[in-house]
Scaffold this motif. Structure first.
Motif, PDB file in Angstrom:
ATOM      1  N   GLU A 140       0.684  -1.077  -0.080  1.00  0.00           N
ATOM      2  CA  GLU A 140       0.188   0.088  -0.169  1.00  0.00           C
ATOM      3  C   GLU A 140       0.942   1.308   0.092  1.00  0.00           C
ATOM      4  N   GLU A 141       1.784   1.236   0.404  1.00  0.00           N
ATOM      5  CA  GLU A 141       2.695   1.995   0.793  1.00  0.00           C
ATOM      6  C   GLU A 141       3.770   2.868  -0.681  1.00  0.00           C
ATOM      7  N   TRP A 142       3.659   2.368  -1.916  1.00  0.00           N
ATOM      8  CA  TRP A 142       3.961   2.390  -3.266  1.00  0.00           C
ATOM      9  C   TRP A 142       2.990   3.688  -3.499  1.00  0.00           C
ATOM     10  N   GLN A 143       1.854   3.624  -3.674  1.00  0.00           N
ATOM     11  CA  GLN A 143       1.480   5.086  -3.902  1.00  0.00           C
ATOM     12  C   GLN A 143       2.250   6.109  -2.737  1.00  0.00           C
ATOM     13  N   ARG A 144       2.793   5.889  -2.566  1.00  0.00           N
ATOM     14  CA  ARG A 144       3.691   7.358  -1.489  1.00  0.00           C
ATOM     15  C   ARG A 144       4.646   7.206  -1.734  1.00  0.00           C
ATOM     16  N   TRP A 145       5.605   6.661  -3.285  1.00  0.00           N
ATOM     17  CA  TRP A 145       6.618   6.524  -3.530  1.00  0.00           C
ATOM     18  C   TRP A 145       6.700   7.922  -4.226  1.00  0.00           C
ATOM     19  N   GLY A 146       8.165   8.373  -3.976  1.00  0.00           N
ATOM     20  CA  GLY A 146       8.508   9.754  -4.077  1.00  0.00           C
ATOM     21  C   GLY A 146      10.108  10.042  -3.870  1.00  0.00           C
ATOM     22  N   PRO A 147      10.614  10.810  -4.061  1.00  0.00           N
ATOM     23  CA  PRO A 147      12.173  10.771  -4.056  1.00  0.00           C
ATOM     24  C   PRO A 147      13.037  10.360  -2.893  1.00  0.00           C
ATOM     25  N   GLU A 165       4.962  12.034  -4.943  1.00  0.00           N
ATOM     26  CA  GLU A 165       5.285  13.246  -6.297  1.00  0.00           C
ATOM     27  C   GLU A 165       5.678  12.337  -7.158  1.00  0.00           C
ATOM     28  N   THR A 166       6.678  10.861  -7.315  1.00  0.00           N
ATOM     29  CA  THR A 166       7.180  10.243  -8.016  1.00  0.00           C
ATOM     30  C   THR A 166       6.182   9.056  -8.803  1.00  0.00           C
ATOM     31  N   PHE A 167       4.531   9.143  -7.381  1.00  0.00           N
ATOM     32  CA  PHE A 167       4.120   8.375  -7.798  1.00  0.00           C
ATOM     33  C   PHE A 167       3.017   8.706  -8.833  1.00  0.00           C
ATOM     34  N   ARG A 168       2.580   9.925  -8.881  1.00  0.00           N
ATOM     35  CA  ARG A 168       1.903  10.905  -9.379  1.00  0.00           C
ATOM     36  C   ARG A 168       2.185  11.237 -10.781  1.00  0.00           C
ATOM     37  N   GLU A 169       3.413  11.347 -10.889  1.00  0.00           N
ATOM     38  CA  GLU A 169       4.637  11.730 -12.391  1.00  0.00           C
ATOM     39  C   GLU A 169       4.464  10.293 -13.260  1.00  0.00           C
ATOM     40  N   TRP A 170       4.422   9.011 -12.804  1.00  0.00           N
ATOM     41  CA  TRP A 170       4.517   8.150 -12.805  1.00  0.00           C
ATOM     42  C   TRP A 170       2.912   7.585 -13.502  1.00  0.00           C
ATOM     43  N   VAL A 171       2.005   7.990 -12.842  1.00  0.00           N
ATOM     44  CA  VAL A 171       0.702   7.884 -13.767  1.00  0.00           C
ATOM     45  C   VAL A 171       0.481   8.782 -15.007  1.00  0.00           C
ATOM     46  N   GLU A 183      -6.584   3.774 -12.103  1.00  0.00           N
ATOM     47  CA  GLU A 183      -6.983   3.616 -11.007  1.00  0.00           C
ATOM     48  C   GLU A 183      -7.003   3.030 -10.069  1.00  0.00           C
ATOM     49  N   TRP A 184      -6.902   3.529  -8.982  1.00  0.00           N
ATOM     50  CA  TRP A 184      -5.844   2.433  -7.842  1.00  0.00           C
ATOM     51  C   TRP A 184      -6.556   2.478  -6.541  1.00  0.00           C
TER      52      TRP A 184
END
Length: 302
Positions: A140-147, A165-171, A183-184
């Motif tokens: 679940e923490e993957w959606q908090r993927w950041g620098p 930040e990185t998760f949103r950029e990836w999406v 969707e997730w």
């Protein structure tokens, strides 16, 4: 002792008669592939993993699948699939450097960034061959993927001020490759009949239709209607009336072999009642015997 590499030989291109291909990337022992087989009636056509032992288990469970023992960055989906379209791509990137189990320990940016290989694959594929549906499963923490930031000790740590930040950029980048429906959600497999309460993040990207999430088949029916069950139903967009007819959550105990009397598990778990938290040595000794446990763990006290 050095582990001998498992040899799969040179993969040969199968004849799929123009059907859409199924690819399981970051394939482990075959759990996700089994789910795919149960849902679609056939195993994945290709499985990719750099670990020989994992692919050996996958090959035992899915012998009809072509196994590619490579680092994902060394794989070209375009070269693998030829002119055939991909119907489903499953991804379960390494979760270790995203999981809360890692705590405040150093992280590896290269491991955290493994999911970026998807963009490389999509870029090299013509739009008509890109996966019609993409599934990604992770902690679940993957959606908090950041620098990450450089710590004083020279190691890399997750930057808590830039989580997600990185998760949103990836999406956003994924959407740019022709996936208007992304969707997730966090889900627990116990709500669908599997005895595990671990929460996981599931992301679905489709370029052909809207995402439709399954309705739970099992529920925590033994809790208070004013407490856990009500909160559970609300979290799934259900009412308490919707729970009528659902089975209760299954437990792992159902899967344990029973004793000859049928009154309890056949495995020696008496330590559960004796110790609040058994040591590794006590558990190993109970399950495997003192001599074998000493060989497994050495003579150092646990």
């Amino acid at each position: 002792m050095r582990q001998e590499a498992f040899s799969f030989g040179e993969p040969s291109a199968p004849s799929f008669n123009g059907r859409e291909l199924i690819v399981d990337s970051f394939a482990g022992g075959g759990g996700a592939s089994l789910g795919i087989e149960m849902a679609l009636g056939r195993s994945p056509d290709y499985a990719i993993n750099h670990d020989d032992a994992a692919l050996a288990m996958h090959a035992a469970n899915h012998p009809e699948t072509i196994h590619l023992p490579h680092n994902v960055w060394q794989v070209s989906l375009k070269d693998i699939v030829g002119q055939q379209p991909i119907g489903l791509l499953w991804m379960s990137p390494d979760c270790r450097h995203h999981s809360k189990a890692k705590g405040g320990a150093p992280v590896s940016p290269s491991v955290r960034d493994l999911a970026w290989v998807l963009m490389r694959w999509l870029k090299e594929l013509p739009p008509a061959q890109r996966p019609r549906v993409i599934f990604l499963e992770n902690v679940e923490e993957w959606q908090r993927w950041g620098p990450t930031i450089l710590a004083e000790d020279g190691t890399r740590r997750a930057d808590k001020t830039r989580e997600g930040e990185t998760f949103r950029e990836w999406v956003r980048e994924l959407g740019g490759y022709g996936y208007p429906h992304i969707e997730w959600r966090e889900r627990r497999a116990c709500d669908f009949g599997t005895p595990t309460i671990r929460r996981r993040l599931y992301l679905v990207a489709r370029r052909d239709a809207k995402v439709v999430w399954p309705t739970p088949t099992h529920a925590p029916l033994h809790g208070s209607k004013d407490g856990i069950v009500r909160a559970w139903a609300r979290g799934h967009g259900l009412t308490l009336d919707d729970l009528n007819g659902l089975n209760g959550h299954r437990t792992a105990a159902e899967r344990l072999p029973r004793s000859s009397t049928g009154r309890g598990p056949a495995l020696p778990f008496s330590w559960i009642a004796k110790r609040r938290k058994p040591s590794r040595r006590a558990l190993a000794s109970e399950l495997f015997g003192p001599s074998q446990s000493r060989r497994m763990l050495g003579s150092r006290r646990a």
